[in-house]
Design an enzyme around this catalytic site. Structure first.
Site, PDB file in Angstrom:
ATOM      1  CG  ASP A 113      -1.973  -1.079   1.195  1.00  0.00           C
ATOM      2  OD1 ASP A 113      -2.404  -1.438   0.092  1.00  0.00           O
ATOM      3  OD2 ASP A 113      -2.374  -1.546   2.270  1.00  0.00           O
ATOM      4  CG  ASP A 127      -6.530  -1.453  -1.445  1.00  0.00           C
ATOM      5  OD1 ASP A 127      -6.698  -2.677  -1.635  1.00  0.00           O
ATOM      6  OD2 ASP A 127      -5.626  -0.995  -0.703  1.00  0.00           O
TER       7      ASP A 127
END
Length: 184
Positions: free
Chosen positions: A131, A147
Site C-alpha cells: 500500500d 483497493d
C-alpha cells in the site's frame, strides 16, 4: 433466414470485440496497479513523499491483512477467498448478456476483478500487499490502486443493483429474450 444468420454473426463479432476491449482494460488496470506498487517499493521504502502538504502523501506500507488491516497474517485465507471471488466474477461476467444493457455492469466486474487480482498477486508473491497512498488530512488507512478499483466497483455495482437494474425480473427476461434471439 439469411438475415438472422447475418445478425447473429454481427452480434457474435460485436460481443467478441467487446470482450477483447474488456480483456485489454483488465490487463491495463492490473498493470497500473502492479507498476504503482513496484514504484512504491523502489522509491518510498526509505522515505515518504508529500504530494499535497498535510493532505496527501505517498507512504510505503506492507499490509499483511485485508482492508483496514483486518485478518492480519491470514494470507492463505485471503488468497483462497480472493480466488473464489475471481471465479465468481468470471462466471457472472460470461453469463451476463453481451448486449448494451449490461455493458456498464460488465465494466464494473472488470474493475472489481482487476483490483482483486492486483492484490492477489502481491499476496502470492510477497505474502503481503504493498500500500502506498495515504490521505493524511483524515488519517485514512494507506491503500493502493487495486483497493481503489475494488471500492469504486463496489459502489458502482451497488448503484447498478439499486437503480440501474432494480427490477431484476425485467432484466432477466430481457437477457433470456436476447439469448433466444441469438440462438435462432
Amino acid at each position: 433466414m439469411e438475415r438472422n444468420r447475418s445478425d447473429n454473426t454481427h452480434e457474435l463479432h460485436r460481443g467478441s470485440k467487446t470482450n477483447l476491449i474488456f480483456a485489454i482494460l483488465f490487463v491495463f488496470l492490473v498493470f497500473i496497479d502492479q507498476a504503482g506498487k513496484r514504484a512504491a517499493l523502489h522509491f518510498l521504502r526509505d522515505s515518504d513523499i508529500e504530494l499535497i502538504p498535510e493532505v496527501l502523501e505517498l507512504h510505503y506500507l506492507e499490509n499483511k491483512g485485508a482492508a483496514w488491516g483486518m485478518m492480519q497474517n491470514r494470507t492463505w485465507i485471503l488468497i483462497t477467498v480472493t480466488a473464489i471471488v475471481l471465479i465468481v466474477i468470471a462466471f457472472v461476467f460470461y453469463r451476463l448478456s453481451k448486449g448494451n444493457q449490461f455493458r456498464f455492469l460488465r465494466f464494473c466486474l472488470v474493475l472489481l476483478a482487476a483490483g482483486a487480482l492486483g492484490n492477489l498477486i502481491d499476496r502470492i508473491m510477497n505474502h503481503y500487499v504493498i500500500d502506498f497512498i495515504y490521505v493524511s488530512l483524515i488519517d485514512f488507512p494507506v491503500f493502493n490502486f487495486a483497493d481503489c478499483f475494488v471500492c469504486i466497483s463496489a459502489v458502482l455495482i451497488l448503484y447498478c443493483i439499486l437503480f440501474r437494474y432494480k427490477d431484476l425480473d425485467v432484466v432477466v427476461q430481457a437477457q433470456e429474450k436476447e439469448e433466444t434471439v441469438q440462438h435462432k
